[in-house]
Motif scaffolding. Structure first.
Motif, mmCIF file in Angstrom:
data_model
loop_
_atom_site.group_PDB
_atom_site.id
_atom_site.type_symbol
_atom_site.label_atom_id
_atom_site.label_comp_id
_atom_site.label_asym_id
_atom_site.label_seq_id
_atom_site.Cartn_x
_atom_site.Cartn_y
_atom_site.Cartn_z
ATOM 1 N N ILE A 1 -2.810 -2.761 -8.270
ATOM 2 C CA ILE A 1 -3.173 -1.394 -7.896
ATOM 3 C C ILE A 1 -4.691 -1.356 -7.887
ATOM 4 C CG2 ILE A 1 -3.002 1.058 -8.383
ATOM 5 C CD1 ILE A 1 -0.543 0.455 -10.110
ATOM 6 N N ASP A 2 -5.245 -1.367 -6.683
ATOM 7 C CA ASP A 2 -6.694 -1.344 -6.535
ATOM 8 C C ASP A 2 -7.053 -0.490 -5.323
ATOM 9 O OD1 ASP A 2 -6.189 -2.942 -4.266
ATOM 10 O OD2 ASP A 2 -6.722 -4.792 -5.304
ATOM 11 N N HIS A 3 -8.314 -0.487 -4.981
ATOM 12 C CA HIS A 3 -8.806 0.326 -3.858
ATOM 13 C C HIS A 3 -8.027 0.053 -2.567
ATOM 14 C CE1 HIS A 3 -11.570 2.371 -1.193
ATOM 15 N NE2 HIS A 3 -11.678 1.259 -0.492
ATOM 16 N N HIS A 4 -7.638 -1.179 -2.345
ATOM 17 C CA HIS A 4 -6.959 -1.562 -1.103
ATOM 18 C C HIS A 4 -5.484 -1.187 -1.066
ATOM 19 C CE1 HIS A 4 -10.532 -3.654 0.201
ATOM 20 N NE2 HIS A 4 -10.570 -4.282 -0.960
ATOM 21 N N THR A 5 -4.838 -1.101 -2.205
ATOM 22 C CA THR A 5 -3.389 -0.866 -2.233
ATOM 23 C C THR A 5 -2.986 0.542 -2.656
ATOM 24 O OG1 THR A 5 -3.210 -1.674 -4.513
ATOM 25 C CG2 THR A 5 -2.925 -3.302 -2.737
ATOM 26 N N ALA A 6 -3.846 1.242 -3.380
ATOM 27 C CA ALA A 6 -3.479 2.545 -3.952
ATOM 28 C C ALA A 6 -3.076 3.560 -2.885
ATOM 29 C CB ALA A 6 -4.617 3.093 -4.807
ATOM 30 N N SER A 7 -3.751 3.571 -1.776
ATOM 31 C CA SER A 7 -3.448 4.553 -0.727
ATOM 32 C C SER A 7 -2.032 4.383 -0.186
ATOM 33 C CB SER A 7 -4.463 4.429 0.415
ATOM 34 O OG SER A 7 -4.137 5.311 1.457
ATOM 35 N N GLY A 8 -1.622 3.161 0.073
ATOM 36 C CA GLY A 8 -0.276 2.903 0.571
ATOM 37 C C GLY A 8 0.791 3.257 -0.447
ATOM 38 N N ILE A 9 0.532 2.939 -1.702
ATOM 39 C CA ILE A 9 1.471 3.264 -2.785
ATOM 40 C C ILE A 9 1.604 4.788 -2.880
ATOM 41 C CG2 ILE A 9 1.842 3.189 -5.282
ATOM 42 C CD1 ILE A 9 0.326 0.446 -5.219
ATOM 43 N N ARG A 10 0.475 5.466 -2.860
ATOM 44 C CA ARG A 10 0.452 6.929 -2.942
ATOM 45 C C ARG A 10 1.251 7.552 -1.796
ATOM 46 N NH1 ARG A 10 -4.735 7.547 -3.013
ATOM 47 N NH2 ARG A 10 -4.977 7.738 -0.777
ATOM 48 N N THR A 11 1.050 7.068 -0.597
ATOM 49 C CA THR A 11 1.741 7.606 0.575
ATOM 50 C C THR A 11 3.255 7.458 0.439
ATOM 51 O OG1 THR A 11 -0.161 7.145 1.985
ATOM 52 C CG2 THR A 11 1.966 7.407 3.079
ATOM 53 N N GLU A 12 3.714 6.296 -0.004
ATOM 54 C CA GLU A 12 5.153 6.060 -0.161
ATOM 55 C C GLU A 12 5.761 6.973 -1.218
ATOM 56 O OE1 GLU A 12 6.834 2.069 -0.157
ATOM 57 O OE2 GLU A 12 4.844 1.315 0.400
ATOM 58 N N ILE A 13 5.092 7.096 -2.346
ATOM 59 C CA ILE A 13 5.621 7.931 -3.421
ATOM 60 C C ILE A 13 5.596 9.405 -3.021
ATOM 61 C CG2 ILE A 13 5.260 8.721 -5.796
ATOM 62 C CD1 ILE A 13 4.204 5.864 -6.412
ATOM 63 N N ASP A 14 4.496 9.855 -2.445
ATOM 64 C CA ASP A 14 4.374 11.265 -2.079
ATOM 65 C C ASP A 14 5.413 11.697 -1.050
ATOM 66 O OD1 ASP A 14 2.332 11.610 -3.869
ATOM 67 O OD2 ASP A 14 0.756 11.861 -2.366
ATOM 68 N N ALA A 15 5.768 10.816 -0.140
ATOM 69 C CA ALA A 15 6.791 11.154 0.857
ATOM 70 C C ALA A 15 8.110 11.494 0.170
ATOM 71 C CB ALA A 15 6.979 9.996 1.832
ATOM 72 N N VAL A 16 8.468 10.725 -0.850
ATOM 73 C CA VAL A 16 9.705 10.985 -1.590
ATOM 74 C C VAL A 16 9.570 12.258 -2.419
ATOM 75 C CG1 VAL A 16 11.285 10.083 -3.349
ATOM 76 C CG2 VAL A 16 10.333 8.549 -1.625
ATOM 77 N N LEU A 17 8.435 12.445 -3.075
ATOM 78 C CA LEU A 17 8.239 13.630 -3.903
ATOM 79 C C LEU A 17 8.331 14.907 -3.077
ATOM 80 C CD1 LEU A 17 5.297 12.560 -6.268
ATOM 81 C CD2 LEU A 17 7.761 12.454 -6.696
ATOM 82 N N GLU A 18 7.730 14.899 -1.910
ATOM 83 C CA GLU A 18 7.737 16.082 -1.053
ATOM 84 C C GLU A 18 9.128 16.398 -0.530
ATOM 85 O OE1 GLU A 18 4.761 15.409 1.944
ATOM 86 O OE2 GLU A 18 3.177 15.260 0.437
ATOM 87 N N ASN A 19 9.933 15.378 -0.288
ATOM 88 C CA ASN A 19 11.281 15.592 0.251
ATOM 89 C C ASN A 19 12.300 15.993 -0.802
ATOM 90 O OD1 ASN A 19 10.680 15.088 2.961
ATOM 91 N ND2 ASN A 19 10.860 12.887 2.663
ATOM 92 N N THR A 20 12.086 15.583 -2.063
ATOM 93 C CA THR A 20 13.116 15.818 -3.075
ATOM 94 C C THR A 20 12.672 16.707 -4.232
ATOM 95 O OG1 THR A 20 12.539 13.811 -4.292
ATOM 96 C CG2 THR A 20 14.239 13.608 -2.603
#
Length: 103
Positions: A19-38
């Motif tokens: 989890i660093d500058h290069h990967t955090a954005s993608g991880i955040r996007t994946e998790i947030d999509a699920v959080l927003e839907n459920t």
């Protein structure tokens, strides 16, 4: 990489790799999509597969915590060990840890 298990009321996001500058954005996007839907009551970030984490990981945790709080949910960190555990503790977030790494 994030492996997400969604049971409606609870979402577990198993993070594998760094989890660093290069990967955090993608991880955040994946998790947030699920959080927003459920809008789950509980998000568990499983750090069992995390080998390295920098301050971007703290931003990831705090940002997801804010999202959850907006609809009354809670966040916990599971299996934080080694370097990731140290970063979480230095950030004053050890109260969010459950399972491996707590202590």
């Amino acid at each position: 990489m994030v492996e997400i298990v969604n049971s409606g009321e609870q979402v577990t996001a198993g993070i594998v790799g760094d989890i660093d500058h290069h990967t955090a954005s993608g991880i955040r996007t994946e998790i947030d999509a699920v959080l927003e839907n459920t809008t789950p009551q509980l998000l568990i970030l499983d750090f069992g597969g995390v080998k390295f984490m920098d301050s971007s990981g703290i931003g990831l945790i705090l940002g997801r915590q804010r999202v959850l709080q907006s609809f009354g949910g809670r966040l916990f960190i599971k299996n934080a060990t080694g370097h990731a555990e140290k970063i979480v503790k230095l950030a004053g977030l050890s109260g969010l840890m459950i399972g491996g790494g707590k202590g």
